[in-house]
Design an enzyme around this catalytic site. Sequence first.
Site, short mmCIF file in Angstrom:
data_model
loop_
_atom_site.label_atom_id
_atom_site.label_comp_id
_atom_site.label_asym_id
_atom_site.label_seq_id
_atom_site.Cartn_x
_atom_site.Cartn_y
_atom_site.Cartn_z
N PHE A 216 28.63 -34.64 -7.50
CA PHE A 216 29.38 -35.46 -6.54
C PHE A 216 30.89 -35.39 -6.75
O PHE A 216 31.66 -35.76 -5.86
CB PHE A 216 28.94 -36.94 -6.65
CG PHE A 216 29.56 -37.65 -7.82
CD1 PHE A 216 30.82 -38.22 -7.71
CD2 PHE A 216 28.90 -37.75 -9.05
CE1 PHE A 216 31.42 -38.86 -8.79
CE2 PHE A 216 29.49 -38.38 -10.13
CZ PHE A 216 30.75 -38.94 -10.00
N SER B 286 25.26 -32.73 -14.40
CA SER B 286 25.02 -33.32 -15.73
C SER B 286 24.11 -32.44 -16.57
O SER B 286 23.39 -31.57 -16.06
CB SER B 286 24.37 -34.69 -15.55
OG SER B 286 23.08 -34.50 -14.98
N GLU C 27 23.78 -35.45 -2.93
CA GLU C 27 23.33 -36.38 -1.90
C GLU C 27 24.31 -37.55 -1.75
O GLU C 27 24.21 -38.33 -0.83
CB GLU C 27 21.92 -36.89 -2.24
CG GLU C 27 21.78 -37.74 -3.50
CD GLU C 27 21.71 -36.92 -4.79
OE1 GLU C 27 21.99 -35.71 -4.75
OE2 GLU C 27 21.38 -37.52 -5.84
N ARG C 28 25.28 -37.65 -2.69
CA ARG C 28 26.20 -38.78 -2.62
C ARG C 28 27.44 -38.48 -1.77
O ARG C 28 28.13 -39.39 -1.35
CB ARG C 28 26.64 -39.17 -4.02
CG ARG C 28 25.45 -39.62 -4.86
CD ARG C 28 25.91 -40.06 -6.22
NE ARG C 28 24.96 -39.68 -7.24
CZ ARG C 28 25.24 -39.62 -8.52
NH1 ARG C 28 26.45 -39.91 -8.94
NH2 ARG C 28 24.33 -39.28 -9.39
N GLU D 167 29.20 -38.84 -22.66
CA GLU D 167 30.23 -38.57 -21.65
C GLU D 167 30.37 -39.84 -20.80
O GLU D 167 29.39 -40.29 -20.20
CB GLU D 167 29.78 -37.40 -20.75
CG GLU D 167 30.78 -37.05 -19.69
CD GLU D 167 30.31 -35.95 -18.75
OE1 GLU D 167 29.09 -35.84 -18.51
OE2 GLU D 167 31.16 -35.19 -18.24
N CYS E 165 35.04 -33.15 -14.86
CA CYS E 165 34.43 -32.55 -16.06
C CYS E 165 35.51 -32.04 -17.00
O CYS E 165 35.25 -31.78 -18.16
CB CYS E 165 33.50 -31.42 -15.67
SG CYS E 165 34.40 -30.03 -14.99
N LYS F 109 22.47 -26.94 -1.72
CA LYS F 109 22.11 -28.36 -1.69
C LYS F 109 23.25 -29.15 -2.33
O LYS F 109 23.38 -29.21 -3.54
CB LYS F 109 20.82 -28.62 -2.49
CG LYS F 109 20.32 -30.05 -2.28
CD LYS F 109 19.57 -30.62 -3.43
CE LYS F 109 20.42 -31.24 -4.49
NZ LYS F 109 21.23 -32.41 -4.12
P1 NAD Z 1 24.03 -34.87 -11.52
O1 NAD Z 1 23.46 -33.96 -12.54
O2 NAD Z 1 23.54 -36.27 -11.44
O3 NAD Z 1 23.82 -34.22 -10.06
C1 NAD Z 1 24.10 -32.88 -9.80
C2 NAD Z 1 23.07 -32.32 -8.84
O4 NAD Z 1 21.79 -32.30 -9.48
C3 NAD Z 1 22.92 -33.14 -7.58
O5 NAD Z 1 22.85 -32.24 -6.48
C4 NAD Z 1 21.64 -33.92 -7.78
O6 NAD Z 1 20.92 -34.11 -6.59
C5 NAD Z 1 20.85 -33.09 -8.75
N1 NAD Z 1 20.13 -33.89 -9.76
C6 NAD Z 1 20.52 -35.06 -10.32
N2 NAD Z 1 19.66 -35.46 -11.26
C7 NAD Z 1 18.70 -34.55 -11.31
C8 NAD Z 1 17.52 -34.40 -12.10
N3 NAD Z 1 17.19 -35.29 -13.03
N4 NAD Z 1 16.75 -33.32 -11.89
C9 NAD Z 1 17.09 -32.41 -10.97
N5 NAD Z 1 18.18 -32.50 -10.20
C10 NAD Z 1 18.98 -33.54 -10.35
O7 NAD Z 1 25.61 -34.83 -11.72
P2 NAD Z 1 26.70 -35.71 -10.98
O8 NAD Z 1 26.59 -37.12 -11.48
O9 NAD Z 1 26.66 -35.47 -9.54
O10 NAD Z 1 28.05 -35.04 -11.55
C11 NAD Z 1 28.66 -35.43 -12.74
C12 NAD Z 1 28.31 -34.51 -13.88
O11 NAD Z 1 28.66 -33.17 -13.54
C13 NAD Z 1 29.10 -34.81 -15.14
O12 NAD Z 1 28.26 -34.68 -16.25
C14 NAD Z 1 30.19 -33.74 -15.16
O13 NAD Z 1 30.71 -33.43 -16.43
C15 NAD Z 1 29.44 -32.60 -14.58
N6 NAD Z 1 30.34 -31.59 -14.04
C16 NAD Z 1 30.50 -30.44 -14.72
C17 NAD Z 1 31.37 -29.48 -14.27
C18 NAD Z 1 31.56 -28.21 -15.01
O14 NAD Z 1 32.06 -27.26 -14.41
N7 NAD Z 1 31.17 -28.12 -16.26
C19 NAD Z 1 32.09 -29.70 -13.08
C20 NAD Z 1 31.89 -30.90 -12.39
C21 NAD Z 1 31.01 -31.84 -12.88
#
Ligand code: NAD
Length: 521
Positions: free
Chosen positions: A172, A249, A199-200, A404, A304, A196
């Site tokens: 998101f 994440s 969703e937020r 984090e 991140c 995909k």
């Molecule tokens: P998230 O993992 O909750 O969601 C990311 C995607 O995965 C979404 O599309 C979501 O629908 C899906 N998802 C969520 N939980 C899932 C699960 N248990 N199983 C399968 N799919 C799932 O992440 P977020 O809260 O949207 O984003 C924040 C996180 O992303 C932080 O940890 C941040 O550090 C990381 N991030 C990393 C980078 C990088 O380049 N390293 C860049 C941006 C964000």
Amino acid sequence: HKIQKSISILSKKALLGNCRYASTSTTKLFIDGKFIDSTTDKWIDLHNPATNEVITKVPQATQDEMNAAVDAARRSFKGWADSSVLHRQQIMFKYQQLIKDNMKELAESITREQGKTLADAEGDVMRGLQVVEHCCSITNLSLGETMTSVAKDMDTLTYRYPLGVCAGITPFNFPAMIPLWMFPMAMVCGNTYVIKPSERDPGATMLLAQLAQDAGIPDGTLNVIHGTHDAVNFICDNPTIKAVSFVGSNQAGEYIYDRATKHGKRVQSNMGAKNHGIIMPDAAKENTLNQLAGAAFGAAGQRCMALSTVVFVGDSKEWITDIKDRAEKLTVNAGDQAGADLGPLITPEAKERVCNLIQSGVDEGATLLLDGRDIKVKGYENGNFVGPTIITGVTPEMTCYKEEIFGPVLVVMEAETLDDAIEITNSNPYGNGTAIFTRSGATARKFINEIDVGQIGVNVPIPVPLPMFSFTGSRASFRGDTHFYGKEGIQFYTQLKTITQLWREEDVEHAKPAVSMPVMR
Ligand code: NAD
């Protein structure tokens, strides 16, 4: 021309379905070149984080819809892969211009759904746009290698071919930049795509898909599906999808890496972080503290590459109280309000999680130098706001250090020497980013060589590489072996064919066929 332009803007607004001018509406799917309403009975309410009003409903696409998206990508692959590299380059030229022309609208969509300030939202689009601009160099980026006369009359050459249908799953926090790390790179290489978005906040992806269509991508080459776990599992398991790009994440990224690689796919998975800023006593104080406050609290810490942990080395610890002054100068407000420095967190649950992590610091013996938990933002009392927070006296075993936080919270530690600061940083599992502040080249050089982190800033707080390089997070922040964008991005989205060919004028007579392994001397 003017009328046509305003019709196009109106249709984009209708398409997004989540604009100010519409009451609660729905976000569409984009399949085979058409924006369509989902037939699902499962919908996710999307709230404006500054008000918590529902602004759109996001569908959880049905299996039939997701299959239709992959099918469209599969059918369009051959024509797209066979199109000339100059044709794909021309589309990217047009695309980057359209993104620039629609910058304001993209930023507004991001602020509405994600909450960040409009200026920060433009930065989000800009960093993605730079990847699209880089894609315009595909004619150079995808060159293969050749060598003549590897044996008598024999030459070897490599070509880069696209993989087929690729897919992306995005987080998101950067609703424009991260999708733009993915599908333009994949598509300019000749792949077709299913994305995909989070969703937020899928609105920016929808607008980017519309602009890609306006730029001339053929129907079916880019498809957008929505959903959560079912959509993720679908992508990991679908045999037509050859490669998966994930950013988000660790919980999701490790799961997706395991599941998709088990199905034989290439996966690049960028995950969580805990980025340490190391402040040396010889650093330029004013600049360092300003950079630190900006990188810790900007985007409400939902980056991140946020500098969420700072290690003051030796006498620099005397500056700790000075960060408080800088943090207190920052204005917390809805992202579309003039003068806002920090917007809200994405959801009430995210706010609760961040507040609990702050409390864990207090409970485990740290000190709250600044507490932003009780902030009230006038006119936005229902928003998910947390003000800048500083926790001092933090040690490595504390929960607020290990987790984090992903909020506007700076965790402050102290170390006697640079070696101690390096030891602290290298003992943390994450390897996304780090920064050292010093005026000594020798100190910086030692740090660069000894720190086990993939992206390093020297007097630069958020060292996110430009797209001619790659985003090279390491250790627990990354799974896979080829990173996003840059040369590695091209490598991820292509496979090599290596051709060894013999062209000889004369036919040569042999007494007997050669049966031992050819060594080509
Ligand atoms: P998230 O993992 O909750 O969601 C990311 C995607 O995965 C979404 O599309 C979501 O629908 C899906 N998802 C969520 N939980 C899932 C699960 N248990 N199983 C399968 N799919 C799932 O992440 P977020 O809260 O949207 O984003 C924040 C996180 O992303 C932080 O940890 C941040 O550090 C990381 N991030 C990393 C980078 C990088 O380049 N390293 C860049 C941006 C964000």
